[in-house]
Design an enzyme around this catalytic site. Structure first.
Site, PDB file in Angstrom:
ATOM      1  N   HIS A 263      11.618 -73.904  -5.828  1.00  0.00           N
ATOM      2  CA  HIS A 263      10.988 -74.780  -4.831  1.00  0.00           C
ATOM      3  C   HIS A 263      11.986 -75.096  -3.712  1.00  0.00           C
ATOM      4  O   HIS A 263      11.658 -75.055  -2.539  1.00  0.00           O
ATOM      5  CB  HIS A 263      10.563 -76.118  -5.463  1.00  0.00           C
ATOM      6  CG  HIS A 263       9.523 -76.009  -6.531  1.00  0.00           C
ATOM      7  ND1 HIS A 263       9.619 -76.674  -7.728  1.00  0.00           N
ATOM      8  CD2 HIS A 263       8.361 -75.321  -6.588  1.00  0.00           C
ATOM      9  CE1 HIS A 263       8.555 -76.417  -8.471  1.00  0.00           C
ATOM     10  NE2 HIS A 263       7.777 -75.593  -7.807  1.00  0.00           N
TER      11      HIS A 263
ATOM     12  N   ARG B  68       5.900 -65.356  -5.647  1.00  0.00           N
ATOM     13  CA  ARG B  68       6.920 -64.810  -6.534  1.00  0.00           C
ATOM     14  C   ARG B  68       6.657 -63.362  -6.904  1.00  0.00           C
ATOM     15  O   ARG B  68       7.534 -62.541  -6.975  1.00  0.00           O
ATOM     16  CB  ARG B  68       7.013 -65.654  -7.810  1.00  0.00           C
ATOM     17  CG  ARG B  68       7.602 -67.025  -7.563  1.00  0.00           C
ATOM     18  CD  ARG B  68       7.340 -67.943  -8.697  1.00  0.00           C
ATOM     19  NE  ARG B  68       5.913 -68.124  -8.896  1.00  0.00           N
ATOM     20  CZ  ARG B  68       5.357 -68.779  -9.875  1.00  0.00           C
ATOM     21  NH1 ARG B  68       6.111 -69.315 -10.801  1.00  0.00           N
ATOM     22  NH2 ARG B  68       4.051 -68.904  -9.949  1.00  0.00           N
TER      23      ARG B  68
ATOM     24  N   SER C 254       7.940 -74.204 -13.160  1.00  0.00           N
ATOM     25  CA  SER C 254       8.212 -75.522 -13.738  1.00  0.00           C
ATOM     26  C   SER C 254       7.911 -75.524 -15.232  1.00  0.00           C
ATOM     27  O   SER C 254       8.619 -76.166 -16.016  1.00  0.00           O
ATOM     28  CB  SER C 254       7.377 -76.589 -13.032  1.00  0.00           C
ATOM     29  OG  SER C 254       7.741 -76.678 -11.687  1.00  0.00           O
TER      30      SER C 254
ATOM     31  N   LYS D 221      -3.864 -79.198 -14.596  1.00  0.00           N
ATOM     32  CA  LYS D 221      -2.620 -79.325 -15.372  1.00  0.00           C
ATOM     33  C   LYS D 221      -2.386 -80.752 -15.871  1.00  0.00           C
ATOM     34  O   LYS D 221      -2.781 -81.709 -15.208  1.00  0.00           O
ATOM     35  CB  LYS D 221      -1.427 -78.924 -14.502  1.00  0.00           C
ATOM     36  CG  LYS D 221      -1.422 -77.455 -14.153  1.00  0.00           C
ATOM     37  CD  LYS D 221      -0.253 -77.107 -13.265  1.00  0.00           C
ATOM     38  CE  LYS D 221      -0.310 -75.637 -12.877  1.00  0.00           C
ATOM     39  NZ  LYS D 221       0.689 -75.303 -11.870  1.00  0.00           N
TER      40      LYS D 221
END
Ligand code: COA
Length: 161
Positions: free
Chosen positions: A18, A91, A129, A42
């Site tokens: 990040h 990514r 994360s 989430k």
């Protein structure tokens, strides 16, 4: 570039991946908001307040960066606050479908809003994360994954969970 952009995410917790995207955005654009948001799919480990506190320390010294948090639609927030574009890290190809869908949906809600993707740097290609949470909660070393200034706090919290 005198544009205002926003980097949205859960940041549960902030990672070096990040931070890489935020630092690069802060060099490219006049103003960078970091939006710490609730991702309805989430269940977070860190409260919104904890995530904001960790991020604040991680971005200290980046003068054009401001952390915000709000409920509601990202695209509407951008309309109301003069944000020109969303900046996100990509990514791998596996990120693409999901990100493309979100970018399209945001553009439907706010046609003025662009989404800009920065390629993640090679060290962050695999990072997330949830990976940090899993390794940290099992007592593994997360020092290569999170900013040094917030490492100890993240470790302490993950051990408690
Ligand atoms: N380096 C490291 N990790 C990265 C990364 C990078 N460069 N880029 C993304 N990631 C990881 C994050 O760590 C996170 O990992 P996790 O799933 O293990 O927690 C994941 O990729 C991205 O998830 P998240 O931070 O939740 O963001 P998201 O891309 O799923 O988007 C919101 C979530 C909050 C931005 C989105 O739901 C939103 O805009 N909500 C507001 C309401 C709204 O407008 N909804 C309509 C959206 S179209």
């Amino acid at each position: 570039m005198n544009k205002t952009v926003i980097c949205p995410g859960s940041f549960d917790p902030v990672t070096l991946g990040h931070l890489d995207i935020i630092k690069r955005a802060s060099k490219m654009f006049g103003k960078v908001y970091i939006a710490v948001l609730v991702n309805s799919s989430k269940t977070p480990s860190f409260s919104i307040e904890e995530r904001i506190e960790l991020l604040s320390d991680a971005v200290k010294g980046l003068d054009n960066v401001e952390i915000v948090s709000f409920e509601g639609l990202l695209a509407e927030y951008c309309r109301q606050h003069g944000v020109d574009a969303i900046v996100k890290g990509l990514r791998a190809v596996s990120d693409f479908d999901y990100e493309f869908q979100m970018a399209m949906a945001n553009k439907k809600i706010n046609p003025e809003l662009e989404t800009i993707f920065l390629t993640a740097d090679s060290d962050s290609m695999y990072l997330s994360s949830s990976m940090v949470r899993e390794i940290g909660s099992m007592g593994g070393d997360i020092s290569n994954f999170v900013p040094e200034c917030v490492h100890d706090r993240i470790v302490k919290k993950l051990k408690k969970n």
